[in-house]
Design an enzyme around this catalytic site. Structure first.
Site, short mmCIF file in Angstrom:
data_model
loop_
_atom_site.label_atom_id
_atom_site.label_comp_id
_atom_site.label_asym_id
_atom_site.label_seq_id
_atom_site.Cartn_x
_atom_site.Cartn_y
_atom_site.Cartn_z
N GLU A 40 -7.00 4.81 7.66
CA GLU A 40 -6.76 6.24 7.39
C GLU A 40 -7.99 6.88 6.74
OE1 GLU A 40 -3.03 5.72 5.33
OE2 GLU A 40 -2.06 5.22 7.24
N HIS A 84 -9.64 1.15 4.67
CA HIS A 84 -8.38 1.42 5.37
C HIS A 84 -8.63 2.39 6.54
CE1 HIS A 84 -4.33 2.70 6.31
NE2 HIS A 84 -3.92 1.59 5.71
N ASN A 137 0.87 -1.18 0.00
CA ASN A 137 0.00 0.00 0.00
C ASN A 137 0.91 1.23 0.00
OD1 ASN A 137 -1.79 2.05 0.49
ND2 ASN A 137 -2.31 1.40 2.58
N TRP A 138 1.02 1.85 -1.17
CA TRP A 138 1.94 2.98 -1.29
C TRP A 138 1.36 4.27 -0.71
CZ3 TRP A 138 4.25 2.52 -6.97
CH2 TRP A 138 5.14 1.44 -7.00
N LYS A 139 0.07 4.27 -0.39
CA LYS A 139 -0.58 5.47 0.16
C LYS A 139 -0.34 6.67 -0.78
CE LYS A 139 -0.22 3.36 4.65
NZ LYS A 139 -0.18 3.52 6.10
N SER A 167 3.28 -1.60 10.39
CA SER A 167 4.74 -1.58 10.58
C SER A 167 5.42 -2.89 10.18
CB SER A 167 5.09 -1.19 12.02
OG SER A 167 4.64 0.13 12.29
N GLY A 184 2.81 -0.94 4.31
CA GLY A 184 2.78 0.47 3.94
C GLY A 184 4.17 1.00 3.70
N GLY A 185 4.74 1.67 4.70
CA GLY A 185 6.02 2.35 4.54
C GLY A 185 7.11 1.51 3.90
N GLY A 226 2.32 2.67 10.76
CA GLY A 226 3.26 3.77 10.59
C GLY A 226 3.96 4.19 11.87
N GLU A 244 -5.37 -4.76 10.75
CA GLU A 244 -4.37 -3.71 10.95
C GLU A 244 -4.71 -2.92 12.22
OE1 GLU A 244 -2.39 -2.55 6.97
OE2 GLU A 244 -4.23 -1.42 7.12
P1 PGA Z 1 2.65 0.69 7.63
O1 PGA Z 1 1.21 0.82 6.96
O2 PGA Z 1 3.26 -0.60 7.11
O3 PGA Z 1 3.41 1.89 7.15
O4 PGA Z 1 2.47 0.64 9.08
C1 PGA Z 1 0.39 -0.32 6.80
C2 PGA Z 1 -0.94 0.10 6.23
O5 PGA Z 1 -1.45 1.18 6.57
O6 PGA Z 1 -1.53 -0.65 5.42
#
Ligand code: PGA
Length: 279
Positions: free
Chosen positions: A95, A93, A9-11, A214, A235-236, A174, A168
């Site tokens: 966010e 998600h 997930n590149w956001k 994470s 994500g990151g 993050g 999650e």
């Molecule tokens: P993260 O994000 O790996 O940066 O914690 C995961 C996600 O939001 O899917």
């Protein structure tokens, strides 16, 4: 046997001018055919990423779809639109639950749009830190699942057969702080129990459940060691080629081990009819 899935997930990162090259490098660094790999770039980069991934075996996913099919929704993107390039979609998600105030009912309608457009949904669920500390983590996740799946059940789709759930915990996203493998496994059990109650035991047993929050190449083993966890939503770390290479390689070891255990189990059942065990 459930598939092992690593989804990136590149956001809101990368530009259309560099997304294709990053996707190409990740595909080249993650050659494991035993792991389903999905890259979810920003919607404006779906086209270059799809072009870069053609023929690599790595799938393209959207990070979101709109809950309506089409219409007067300025700035929004529908499931049918992203399906020009994507075959997967993240929905719900945390966010978006936080920033766009997405409700479980709205997320359920997104699952319907995914089905119509032929997108495989990754439904994200997870509790806030205060919910975990209050002992309400399982109740929160159960309610999120029940709320979204009530919509698909009401509309006659049932629990979508191709559904993937990503657990999650919000406090792990993050932050560099992961859940413990045992806690993720406990939640996976609760997720399958909830899905079984809404459909049947076979659907729940076949449901792939990913862990997200994470995830790194160093942290993934803790989750892949849990038989109830089938991969990760990253994500990151998914923006780093070396990290993705490590994560997919580690997940590939689990995929191979599970395949071997499955084959050995089958052989065992055939080789030892006296045991009376039937598989
Ligand atoms: P993260 O994000 O790996 O940066 O914690 C995961 C996600 O939001 O899917």
């Amino acid at each position: 046997m459930r598939p092992i899935i690593i989804a990136a997930n590149w956001k809101m990162n990368t530009l259309p001018s560099d997304a294709g090259e990053l996707a190409r490098q990740i595909a080249a660094a993650t050659p494991d055919p035993g792991v389903i790999r999905v890259i979810c770039p920003p919607s404006v980069s779906l086209a270059p990423v799809a072009a870069a991934l053609a023929g690599t075996g790595v799938a393209v996913g959207a990070q979101n779809v709109h809950a309506e099919k089409s219409g007067a929704y300025t700035g929004e993107v529908s499931a049918a639109m992203v399906a020009a390039w994507a075959t997967w979609a993240i929905v719900g998600h945390s966010e978006r639950r936080r920033d766009q105030k997405e409700s479980d009912e709205l997320i359920g309608r997104k699952l319907l749009r995914c089905r119509e457009a032929g997108l495989r949904p990754i439904l994200c669920v997870g509790e806030l830190l205060e919910e975990r500390e209050a002992g309400r983590a399982v109740d929160t996740v159960r309610a999120q699942l029940q709320g979204a799946l009530a919509v698909t059940i009401r509309e006659g789709l049932g629990v979508p057969a191709d559904l993937v759930v990503a657990y999650e915990p919000v406090w792990a996203i993050g932050t560099g702080r992961t859940a413990r493998g045992a806690d993720a496994a406990e939640m996976a059990g609760a997720i399958r129990d909830t899905v079984a109650a809404l459909s049947d035991a076979a659907t729940a047993a076949a449901l792939p459940i990913l862990y997200g929050g994470s995830v790194t190449s160093a942290a993934i083993d803790e989750f892949m060691a849990e038989p109830s966890i089938d991969g990760g939503l990253v994500g990151g770390a998914s923006l780093k080629v070396d990290e993705m290479a490590g994560i997919v390689a580690r997940a590939g070891l689990t995929a191979a081990a599970r395949l071997e255990a499955d084959a050995a189990g089958d052989e065992g059942a055939t080789a030892d009819p006296a045991s009376g065990a039937s598989r």
